[in-house]
Scaffold this motif. Structure first.
Motif, PDB file in Angstrom:
ATOM      1  N   ARG A 159      -1.054  -0.625 -11.850  1.00  0.00           N
ATOM      2  CA  ARG A 159      -1.889  -0.019 -13.304  1.00  0.00           C
ATOM      3  C   ARG A 159      -2.988   0.941 -13.108  1.00  0.00           C
ATOM      4  O   ARG A 159      -3.404   1.852 -13.575  1.00  0.00           O
ATOM      5  CB  ARG A 159      -1.866  -1.113 -14.407  1.00  0.00           C
ATOM      6  CG  ARG A 159      -2.575  -0.836 -15.849  1.00  0.00           C
ATOM      7  CD  ARG A 159      -2.740  -1.834 -16.879  1.00  0.00           C
ATOM      8  NE  ARG A 159      -3.137  -1.420 -18.307  1.00  0.00           N
ATOM      9  CZ  ARG A 159      -3.956  -0.896 -18.496  1.00  0.00           C
ATOM     10  NH1 ARG A 159      -5.273  -1.133 -17.743  1.00  0.00           N
ATOM     11  NH2 ARG A 159      -4.070  -0.332 -19.629  1.00  0.00           N
ATOM     12  N   GLY A 160      -3.871  -0.387 -11.942  1.00  0.00           N
ATOM     13  CA  GLY A 160      -4.981   0.856 -11.946  1.00  0.00           C
ATOM     14  C   GLY A 160      -4.805   1.849 -10.691  1.00  0.00           C
ATOM     15  O   GLY A 160      -5.544   3.489 -11.093  1.00  0.00           O
ATOM     16  N   VAL A 161      -3.869   2.280  -9.862  1.00  0.00           N
ATOM     17  CA  VAL A 161      -3.160   2.790  -9.192  1.00  0.00           C
ATOM     18  C   VAL A 161      -2.997   4.398 -10.576  1.00  0.00           C
ATOM     19  O   VAL A 161      -2.999   5.591 -10.187  1.00  0.00           O
ATOM     20  CB  VAL A 161      -2.030   3.026  -8.648  1.00  0.00           C
ATOM     21  CG1 VAL A 161      -1.651   4.285  -8.154  1.00  0.00           C
ATOM     22  CG2 VAL A 161      -2.505   2.076  -7.403  1.00  0.00           C
ATOM     23  N   PHE A 184       1.887   7.011  -6.782  1.00  0.00           N
ATOM     24  CA  PHE A 184       0.634   7.431  -6.695  1.00  0.00           C
ATOM     25  C   PHE A 184       0.870   9.316  -6.809  1.00  0.00           C
ATOM     26  O   PHE A 184       0.515  10.257  -7.719  1.00  0.00           O
ATOM     27  CB  PHE A 184      -0.922   7.800  -6.304  1.00  0.00           C
ATOM     28  CG  PHE A 184      -1.267   8.067  -6.439  1.00  0.00           C
ATOM     29  CD1 PHE A 184      -2.593   8.053  -7.681  1.00  0.00           C
ATOM     30  CD2 PHE A 184      -2.069   9.211  -5.739  1.00  0.00           C
ATOM     31  CE1 PHE A 184      -4.093   8.590  -7.386  1.00  0.00           C
ATOM     32  CE2 PHE A 184      -3.279   9.543  -5.824  1.00  0.00           C
ATOM     33  CZ  PHE A 184      -3.694   9.673  -6.848  1.00  0.00           C
ATOM     34  N   LEU A 219      -4.105   4.713 -13.773  1.00  0.00           N
ATOM     35  CA  LEU A 219      -5.296   4.582 -14.782  1.00  0.00           C
ATOM     36  C   LEU A 219      -6.428   6.253 -13.852  1.00  0.00           C
ATOM     37  O   LEU A 219      -6.193   6.659 -14.370  1.00  0.00           O
ATOM     38  CB  LEU A 219      -6.247   3.463 -15.046  1.00  0.00           C
ATOM     39  CG  LEU A 219      -5.155   2.691 -15.748  1.00  0.00           C
ATOM     40  CD1 LEU A 219      -6.546   1.108 -15.822  1.00  0.00           C
ATOM     41  CD2 LEU A 219      -4.811   3.443 -17.164  1.00  0.00           C
ATOM     42  N   LEU A 220      -5.868   5.182 -12.472  1.00  0.00           N
ATOM     43  CA  LEU A 220      -6.769   6.773 -11.217  1.00  0.00           C
ATOM     44  C   LEU A 220      -5.883   7.980 -11.762  1.00  0.00           C
ATOM     45  O   LEU A 220      -6.555   9.021 -11.454  1.00  0.00           O
ATOM     46  CB  LEU A 220      -6.609   5.917  -9.866  1.00  0.00           C
ATOM     47  CG  LEU A 220      -6.947   6.557  -8.975  1.00  0.00           C
ATOM     48  CD1 LEU A 220      -8.659   7.048  -9.196  1.00  0.00           C
ATOM     49  CD2 LEU A 220      -6.682   6.272  -7.582  1.00  0.00           C
ATOM     50  N   GLU A 278      -5.316   3.614 -24.864  1.00  0.00           N
ATOM     51  CA  GLU A 278      -4.550   2.118 -24.299  1.00  0.00           C
ATOM     52  C   GLU A 278      -4.682   1.346 -25.126  1.00  0.00           C
ATOM     53  O   GLU A 278      -5.162   1.199 -26.320  1.00  0.00           O
ATOM     54  CB  GLU A 278      -5.395   1.228 -23.551  1.00  0.00           C
ATOM     55  CG  GLU A 278      -6.884   2.366 -22.168  1.00  0.00           C
ATOM     56  CD  GLU A 278      -6.938   0.939 -20.820  1.00  0.00           C
ATOM     57  OE1 GLU A 278      -6.859   0.757 -20.721  1.00  0.00           O
ATOM     58  OE2 GLU A 278      -8.190   1.831 -20.313  1.00  0.00           O
ATOM     59  N   PRO A 307       0.648  -1.127   0.220  1.00  0.00           N
ATOM     60  CA  PRO A 307       0.041  -0.060  -0.100  1.00  0.00           C
ATOM     61  C   PRO A 307       0.691   1.434   0.513  1.00  0.00           C
ATOM     62  O   PRO A 307       0.764   2.149  -1.099  1.00  0.00           O
ATOM     63  CB  PRO A 307      -0.587  -0.161   1.372  1.00  0.00           C
ATOM     64  CG  PRO A 307      -0.261  -1.529   1.533  1.00  0.00           C
ATOM     65  CD  PRO A 307       0.325  -2.139   1.315  1.00  0.00           C
ATOM     66  N   GLN A 346      -7.198   9.338 -14.305  1.00  0.00           N
ATOM     67  CA  GLN A 346      -8.090  10.067 -14.344  1.00  0.00           C
ATOM     68  C   GLN A 346      -8.632  11.360 -13.608  1.00  0.00           C
ATOM     69  O   GLN A 346      -9.091  12.297 -14.591  1.00  0.00           O
ATOM     70  CB  GLN A 346      -9.175   8.833 -14.146  1.00  0.00           C
ATOM     71  CG  GLN A 346     -10.713   9.233 -14.417  1.00  0.00           C
ATOM     72  CD  GLN A 346     -10.928   9.367 -15.737  1.00  0.00           C
ATOM     73  OE1 GLN A 346     -10.547   8.763 -16.565  1.00  0.00           O
ATOM     74  NE2 GLN A 346     -12.310  10.202 -14.969  1.00  0.00           N
ATOM     75  N   GLN A 347      -7.939  10.932 -12.746  1.00  0.00           N
ATOM     76  CA  GLN A 347      -8.201  11.974 -11.164  1.00  0.00           C
ATOM     77  C   GLN A 347      -7.633  13.777 -12.064  1.00  0.00           C
ATOM     78  O   GLN A 347      -7.908  14.801 -11.836  1.00  0.00           O
ATOM     79  CB  GLN A 347      -7.697  12.263 -10.256  1.00  0.00           C
ATOM     80  CG  GLN A 347      -7.925  11.630  -9.440  1.00  0.00           C
ATOM     81  CD  GLN A 347      -7.481  11.086  -8.181  1.00  0.00           C
ATOM     82  OE1 GLN A 347      -6.554  11.326  -7.685  1.00  0.00           O
ATOM     83  NE2 GLN A 347      -8.810  10.188  -6.964  1.00  0.00           N
ATOM     84  N   ALA A 399      -0.439  -4.924 -11.754  1.00  0.00           N
ATOM     85  CA  ALA A 399      -2.209  -4.361 -12.479  1.00  0.00           C
ATOM     86  C   ALA A 399      -2.548  -3.803 -11.411  1.00  0.00           C
ATOM     87  O   ALA A 399      -3.559  -2.787 -11.314  1.00  0.00           O
ATOM     88  CB  ALA A 399      -2.694  -5.771 -12.803  1.00  0.00           C
ATOM     89  N   GLN A 400      -1.915  -4.277  -9.898  1.00  0.00           N
ATOM     90  CA  GLN A 400      -2.685  -3.029  -9.150  1.00  0.00           C
ATOM     91  C   GLN A 400      -1.297  -1.808  -9.325  1.00  0.00           C
ATOM     92  O   GLN A 400      -2.426  -0.744  -9.353  1.00  0.00           O
ATOM     93  CB  GLN A 400      -1.631  -3.192  -8.162  1.00  0.00           C
ATOM     94  CG  GLN A 400      -2.298  -4.511  -7.639  1.00  0.00           C
ATOM     95  CD  GLN A 400      -1.540  -4.883  -5.694  1.00  0.00           C
ATOM     96  OE1 GLN A 400      -3.051  -6.578  -5.218  1.00  0.00           O
ATOM     97  NE2 GLN A 400      -1.357  -5.627  -5.395  1.00  0.00           N
ATOM     98  N   LEU A 445       2.216   1.850  -3.330  1.00  0.00           N
ATOM     99  CA  LEU A 445       0.991   2.254  -4.569  1.00  0.00           C
ATOM    100  C   LEU A 445       1.388   4.331  -3.586  1.00  0.00           C
ATOM    101  O   LEU A 445       1.198   4.201  -4.874  1.00  0.00           O
ATOM    102  CB  LEU A 445      -0.195   1.614  -4.077  1.00  0.00           C
ATOM    103  CG  LEU A 445       0.434   0.283  -4.918  1.00  0.00           C
ATOM    104  CD1 LEU A 445      -1.363  -0.626  -4.374  1.00  0.00           C
ATOM    105  CD2 LEU A 445       0.058   0.091  -6.296  1.00  0.00           C
TER     106      LEU A 445
END
Lengths: 163, 163
Positions: B86-88, B50, B90-91, B102, B43, B94-95, B83-84, B46
């Motif tokens: 990648r999620g962060v 970020f 993309l967030l 992609e 955590p 987006q923000q 992928a974890q 990540l």
């Protein structure tokens, strides 16, 4: 009275469950799911999940959180989608300053049922019993989230500290 | 003059590359890696990734971003970790309000080399040529990030809009 937020991450549906230990008794504070609409671009869905989870944390002010560890998946595409959501979930928990426990499926079964070979139905039944609920929580994602929260509460009891 | 931020996500190392189109010529603005320390809880890593990515976006103010799509991985544990991250990633994109493209590995090869069967070395060589660099960008994660940024720049040129 320490509240644990259990989470079962997913892009479409993230299950959550809040459990509070009062003495040796566990109480269910709330449970449910955070949902994002299909056919919406993935970055938007992740941002929605992140915002909804932050709102949940603000509302219930848990001290700690518990998330199941990801292992293999039959379907790699599903694993990737779940892991992306899991990354965003861990970020939200970390930013909120919660202590975070991660548990394998085996640890959750042992922590809830006391037996690593327990099946899904047995876990759900014990969630109901341990939290004194009238019925098994629905949907499965919420029941799974409560299970990992119970596992975290039990392991803190046993070890006298956060994992 | 529109700047594209290309990203190659990973928990330990996320490659980035910023490419600017001026007329038909592409220019390399910056490239490098965002790194998080091993042996630090996931955590926290990540959250570091970020924060570093947000700083990068603030510094270079790109209009759009491009990220490679994840497909299969030989190692599911690696896929989950990537992928974890990648999620962060993309967030954060987006923000920041960036438009996000992609691309599959095949699309990146076609977009950069013009040939989907190109190998890694050919892609890196074309990254160098197209950006007028003196040498192939190092490390591989940064070169991969520049490749997906170039792919995004080219596809916007061809289709006259954001993908």
């Amino acid at each position: 009275m320490s509240t644990v937020l259990g989470l079962d991450p997913g892009t479409a549906t993230t299950g959550y469950g809040l459990v509070q230990a009062r003495g040796s008794q566990l109480h269910c504070i709330a449970y449910g799911t955070l949902n994002t609409p299909a056919k919406t671009p993935m970055p938007e869905r992740l941002a929605m999940l992140f915002a909804e989870l932050k709102t949940l944390i603000t509302q219930y002010q848990p001290e700690s959180a518990a998330v199941e560890q990801l292992f293999f998946y039959r379907n790699v595409t599903t694993a990737i989608s779940v892991a992306q959501a899991r990354g965003v979930v861990l970020l939200a928990l970390q930013q909120a300053g919660l202590s975070i426990g991660e548990y394998t499926p085996l640890q959750v079964k042992q922590g809830v049922v006391g037996y690593g070979g327990a099946d899904k139905k047995q876990v759900q039944q014990m969630v109901k019993v341990l939290l004194g609920l009238n019925e098994i929580p629905k949907p499965d994602d919420a029941a799974d989230a409560l299970a990992v929260a119970i596992c975290h509460s039990h392991s803190r009891e046993s070890y006298g500290g956060l994992v």
